[in-house]
Every structure is written in structure tokens, then in C-alpha cells.
Write an enzyme that holds these catalytic residues in place. Structure first.
Site, PDB file in Angstrom:
ATOM      1  CD  GLU A  17      -6.336   6.252 -19.928  1.00  0.00           C
ATOM      2  OE1 GLU A  17      -6.708   5.894 -21.915  1.00  0.00           O
ATOM      3  OE2 GLU A  17      -5.105   6.451 -20.966  1.00  0.00           O
ATOM      4  CG  HIS A  78      -5.542   0.463 -20.476  1.00  0.00           C
ATOM      5  ND1 HIS A  78      -5.504   1.390 -20.874  1.00  0.00           N
ATOM      6  CD2 HIS A  78      -6.862   0.663 -19.489  1.00  0.00           C
ATOM      7  CE1 HIS A  78      -6.348   2.346 -20.595  1.00  0.00           C
ATOM      8  NE2 HIS A  78      -7.102   2.218 -19.806  1.00  0.00           N
TER       9      HIS A  78
HETATM   10  P1  FAD Z   1      -2.843  -3.617 -32.081  1.00  0.00           P
HETATM   11  O1  FAD Z   1      -4.259  -3.575 -32.574  1.00  0.00           O
HETATM   12  O2  FAD Z   1      -2.651  -4.631 -32.476  1.00  0.00           O
HETATM   13  O3  FAD Z   1      -2.331  -2.759 -33.827  1.00  0.00           O
HETATM   14  C1  FAD Z   1      -0.923  -2.738 -33.761  1.00  0.00           C
HETATM   15  C2  FAD Z   1      -0.206  -2.341 -35.283  1.00  0.00           C
HETATM   16  O4  FAD Z   1      -0.392  -3.761 -35.668  1.00  0.00           O
HETATM   17  C3  FAD Z   1      -1.372  -1.327 -35.815  1.00  0.00           C
HETATM   18  O5  FAD Z   1      -0.284  -1.130 -37.366  1.00  0.00           O
HETATM   19  C4  FAD Z   1      -1.883  -2.211 -36.548  1.00  0.00           C
HETATM   20  O6  FAD Z   1      -2.494  -1.618 -38.051  1.00  0.00           O
HETATM   21  C5  FAD Z   1      -1.346  -3.941 -36.813  1.00  0.00           C
HETATM   22  N1  FAD Z   1      -2.051  -5.017 -36.715  1.00  0.00           N
HETATM   23  C6  FAD Z   1      -2.985  -5.491 -36.317  1.00  0.00           C
HETATM   24  N2  FAD Z   1      -3.870  -6.355 -36.561  1.00  0.00           N
HETATM   25  C7  FAD Z   1      -2.837  -6.831 -37.577  1.00  0.00           C
HETATM   26  C8  FAD Z   1      -2.817  -8.407 -38.325  1.00  0.00           C
HETATM   27  N3  FAD Z   1      -3.419  -9.155 -37.793  1.00  0.00           N
HETATM   28  N4  FAD Z   1      -2.085  -8.039 -39.382  1.00  0.00           N
HETATM   29  C9  FAD Z   1      -0.838  -6.949 -39.406  1.00  0.00           C
HETATM   30  N5  FAD Z   1      -0.426  -6.330 -38.423  1.00  0.00           N
HETATM   31  C10 FAD Z   1      -2.334  -6.309 -37.630  1.00  0.00           C
HETATM   32  N6  FAD Z   1      -0.260   1.589 -23.547  1.00  0.00           N
HETATM   33  C11 FAD Z   1       0.492   0.758 -23.476  1.00  0.00           C
HETATM   34  O7  FAD Z   1       1.169  -0.009 -22.245  1.00  0.00           O
HETATM   35  N7  FAD Z   1      -0.936   0.851 -21.548  1.00  0.00           N
HETATM   36  C12 FAD Z   1      -2.021   1.082 -21.148  1.00  0.00           C
HETATM   37  O8  FAD Z   1      -2.560   1.092 -20.619  1.00  0.00           O
HETATM   38  C13 FAD Z   1      -2.241   1.740 -22.937  1.00  0.00           C
HETATM   39  N8  FAD Z   1      -3.814   2.577 -23.055  1.00  0.00           N
HETATM   40  C14 FAD Z   1      -3.974   3.002 -23.837  1.00  0.00           C
HETATM   41  C15 FAD Z   1      -5.325   3.198 -24.346  1.00  0.00           C
HETATM   42  C16 FAD Z   1      -5.691   3.327 -25.909  1.00  0.00           C
HETATM   43  C17 FAD Z   1      -7.116   3.823 -25.783  1.00  0.00           C
HETATM   44  C18 FAD Z   1      -5.307   4.120 -26.955  1.00  0.00           C
HETATM   45  C19 FAD Z   1      -5.193   4.528 -27.674  1.00  0.00           C
HETATM   46  C20 FAD Z   1      -3.689   3.211 -26.725  1.00  0.00           C
HETATM   47  C21 FAD Z   1      -3.345   2.758 -25.671  1.00  0.00           C
HETATM   48  N9  FAD Z   1      -1.866   2.264 -25.156  1.00  0.00           N
HETATM   49  C22 FAD Z   1      -1.407   1.429 -23.526  1.00  0.00           C
HETATM   50  C23 FAD Z   1      -0.804   2.475 -26.235  1.00  0.00           C
HETATM   51  C24 FAD Z   1      -1.177   1.144 -27.160  1.00  0.00           C
HETATM   52  O9  FAD Z   1      -0.494  -0.315 -26.756  1.00  0.00           O
HETATM   53  C25 FAD Z   1      -0.057   1.462 -28.719  1.00  0.00           C
HETATM   54  O10 FAD Z   1      -0.914   2.404 -29.044  1.00  0.00           O
HETATM   55  C26 FAD Z   1       0.632   0.061 -29.211  1.00  0.00           C
HETATM   56  O11 FAD Z   1       1.548   0.161 -29.789  1.00  0.00           O
HETATM   57  C27 FAD Z   1      -0.124  -0.616 -30.763  1.00  0.00           C
HETATM   58  O12 FAD Z   1      -1.412  -1.336 -29.185  1.00  0.00           O
HETATM   59  P2  FAD Z   1      -3.119  -1.986 -29.578  1.00  0.00           P
HETATM   60  O13 FAD Z   1      -3.896  -2.104 -29.074  1.00  0.00           O
HETATM   61  O14 FAD Z   1      -3.441  -0.438 -30.675  1.00  0.00           O
HETATM   62  O15 FAD Z   1      -2.410  -2.470 -31.008  1.00  0.00           O
END
Ligand code: FAD
Length: 286
Positions: A17, A78
Site C-alpha cells: 500500500e 481506494h
Molecule cells: P464499513 O464496512 O462501512 O464499516 C464501518 C462500521 O459500520 C463498522 O463498525 C461496521 O460494523 C458498521 N456497519 C457496516 N455495515 C453496516 C450495516 N449494514 N448496518 C449497521 N452497521 C454497519 N480510509 C480512508 O479515508 N482512505 C483510505 O484509503 C483508507 N484505506 C484503508 C485501507 C484498509 C485496508 C483499511 C482496513 C482501512 C482503510 N481506511 C481508509 C480506513 C477506513 O475508511 C475506516 O476504517 C472507516 O472507519 C471504515 O471504513 P469501512 O469501509 O471498513 O466501513
């Protein structure tokens, strides 16, 4: 190339990354480092996305395109949705397509203080479903061995992850962690929940003290005593701390490969030095 095809090769996928430079630095300022990192020939490189809004995708898009076109390594862009409307996502997808980007890591993103989130997408799963309907991209998602901070517990977290996979995430990349046992327990929960897509373990080689403090406060990763002791011992010796951080990451990777992990995703922090040391240490094991 669609990156999910890499997981059928029988080899442990090894990916990196990188992140774009800050807005006030010219984009070219990272090209030298990127070229060195790409010369290590990882299976793919993913490019992070800054906190959303209009135009936020452009540096990610430009760098992901350059990695693929000029440095001949497959790339993943991303994409976060918390600050985007459907129209903005449509524009970004069109731009990705125009730049021959075929793989997207679909994310919710973190809420920005003082900025009201948009309402078209509440979760990454909604973005996954939207991109799937749009067609043409391989879709990856994020996962959290120690659960996402917003989740009430591990069960809620893994059930929501299952929704993301059902919505279209074909491959998962994990948040960084320093204790492999936490990753193995997460993998068991994922299996029980019926999640059968490949999962890459996110490994962050910690190479300076500030980075450790930032990581812990940002993502809540727990620090095992063994790790904390190493960091404490070398905190005032930057080179020793860097080497200890690299050695710790290599030990984690060796154990993960021995336990059959689908892939290793290395958070390079844009450091060719760190990426090369780790690649050389593990390349014969993949
Ligand atoms: P989600 O999958 O939507 O989850 C977020 C929360 O919502 C979780 O607690 C989940 O349990 C809950 N949730 C999900 N679906 C539902 C539902 N249907 N009903 C109720 N609750 C639900 N951030 C950036 O800004 N830029 C980046 O480039 C970036 N790259 C990343 C790369 C990796 C590998 C990782 C692990 C994280 C990265 N992040 C990045 C951080 C990420 O944006 C944050 O961790 C963010 O808070 C959550 O994103 P997510 O896509 O995991 O969210």
C-alpha cells in the site's frame, strides 16, 4: 488484470500500500520512491484515498494509473464514500475507467470533524453494491481483526462484514495488527459467518516512535507486551528501532504464511528501504 485472479495461483499473494503526497506537495514528489517500490514487483499496489469530497479521487487515480502504466505493476484504487454523493462516485468511476483502473478497495471512510457526511452511502457495503451494479471493476473491502471501532462487539462486526461480502466485496484486506493470534481468531469468526473470500493480512512495519503512537490512536490496534518491550528498548535509537520494527514484521509474516494466509498486504509508508528489506526476507517463502 483483476486482482482476485491472483488468489487462484496457489501462491501467497504479496501486495503493498502506498499513499499520494499531501495536497501542497507536487504529485511528482513521490514518483522516485514509487519507481523503487514497484521495482520489487509485488503482486499489486493499492493507493489510498484522502478524506472525500470533490476532486479527492484525482491523486489516487493518477498514481494508481501511473503504477500500472509506467511501472507495470497492477494497481488498486481506494475509494471512500462517506463524503460523496452518487453523482460524485459516478464521476470517479468514470475517471478510474478512463485511466484503465480495474480494481477498487471500496470503503466507507472516516467522518471528518466539522463536515456533515453525505447521505447517499452509509456503509462500505452500499458502495460495494453500487460499484457492482455499475460493473467492470473487481471490488475489495476492508476488515478488522480487532473489530471496527464503531462495532458494538465482534459478532456485530463480522455479521456486517458478511453483508459487505454479499454486496460484492470479492477480497478483503485487514487493518494492521501486531498479534497474529487476533488475526487467526478473526479468520475463525469469518469462516463461521460464511465469509469465504480471500483475506489478506495487513502488516505495518513500525519504524519510528511517532508512527506507533499515531497507529494506536487512529486504529486502536493493541500492542502485545513483546512488541511494546522492543519498541521501549530502542525508542531513542532510530536505526535500531527501524531494524527491530522490520524484524518484527518479518516474524509476523513468516508465521502467517506458515499458517496458510491468503495474502500479505504491506503498509509500506512509501519507504522503498522498508519495502525492500521485507521483500528480500520473505520472497522465497511466498
Ligand atoms: P464499513 O464496512 O462501512 O464499516 C464501518 C462500521 O459500520 C463498522 O463498525 C461496521 O460494523 C458498521 N456497519 C457496516 N455495515 C453496516 C450495516 N449494514 N448496518 C449497521 N452497521 C454497519 N480510509 C480512508 O479515508 N482512505 C483510505 O484509503 C483508507 N484505506 C484503508 C485501507 C484498509 C485496508 C483499511 C482496513 C482501512 C482503510 N481506511 C481508509 C480506513 C477506513 O475508511 C475506516 O476504517 C472507516 O472507519 C471504515 O471504513 P469501512 O469501509 O471498513 O466501513
Amino acid at each position: 488484470m483483476k486482482i482476485t485472479s491472483l488468489f487462484n495461483s496457489g501462491k501467497t499473494v504479496f501486495s503493498f500500500e502506498v499513499f499520494p503526497p499531501k495536497k501542497d506537495s507536487p504529485i511528482e514528489s513521490v514518483y522516485g520512491k514509487l519507481e523503487e517500490i514497484c521495482a520489487l514487483k509485488p503482486d499489486f499496489i493499492s493507493v489510498t484515498y484522502g478524506a472525500g469530497g470533490t476532486g479527492a479521487h484525482s491523486r489516487t487515480c493518477e498514481i494508481a494509473a501511473k503504477i500500472k502504466r509506467d511501472f507495470h505493476v497492477e494497481s488498486v484504487a481506494h475509494l471512500t464514500c462517506v463524503n460523496s454523493t452518487k453523482t460524485m462516485i459516478d464521476e470517479t468511476l468514470a475517471d478510474f475507467k478512463a485511466h484503465d483502473i480495474e480494481n477498487i478497495l471500496a470503503l466507507r471512510g472516516d467522518y471528518t470533524e466539522g463536515v456533515a457526511p453525505q447521505t447517499d452511502f452509509r456503509y462500505a457495503s452500499e458502495l460495494c453494491a453500487y460499484i457492482r451494479r455499475h460493473g467492470g471493476f473487481d471490488i475489495s473491502g476492508a476488515c478488522y481483526p480487532e473489530s471496527h471501532m464503531d462495532s458494538a462487539d465482534e459478532i456485530e462486526d463480522v455479521l456486517n462484514l458478511k453483508k459487505k461480502v454479499d454486496a460484492g466485496a470479492q477480497h478483503l484486506i485487514s487493518q494492521l495488527f501486531f498479534d497474529n493470534e487476533l488475526f487467526y481468531r478473526f479468520m475463525e469468526r469469518a469462516k463461521i459467518a460464511g465469509i469465504n473470500v480471500p483475506v489478506e493480512a495487513g502488516i505495518m512495519p513500525v519504524t519510528n516512535k511517532r508512527q506507533i503512537e499515531r497507529m494506536v490512536s487512529l486504529c486502536g490496534a493493541s500492542l502485545p507486551t513483546k512488541f511494546a518491550k522492543i519498541m521501549q528498548k530502542y525508542e531513542s535509537k532510530p536505526e535500531a528501532l527501524r531494524d527491530a520494527g522490520i524484524a518484527y514484521a518479518v516474524e509476523q509474516i513468516v508465521d502467517l504464511i506458515a499458517n496458510g494466509v491468503d495474502g500479505i498486504h504491506l503498509y509500506t509508508m512509501n519507504s522503498p528501504y522498508v519495502a525492500e528489506k521485507i521483500t528480500r526476507a520473505v520472497e522465497n517463502l511466498l
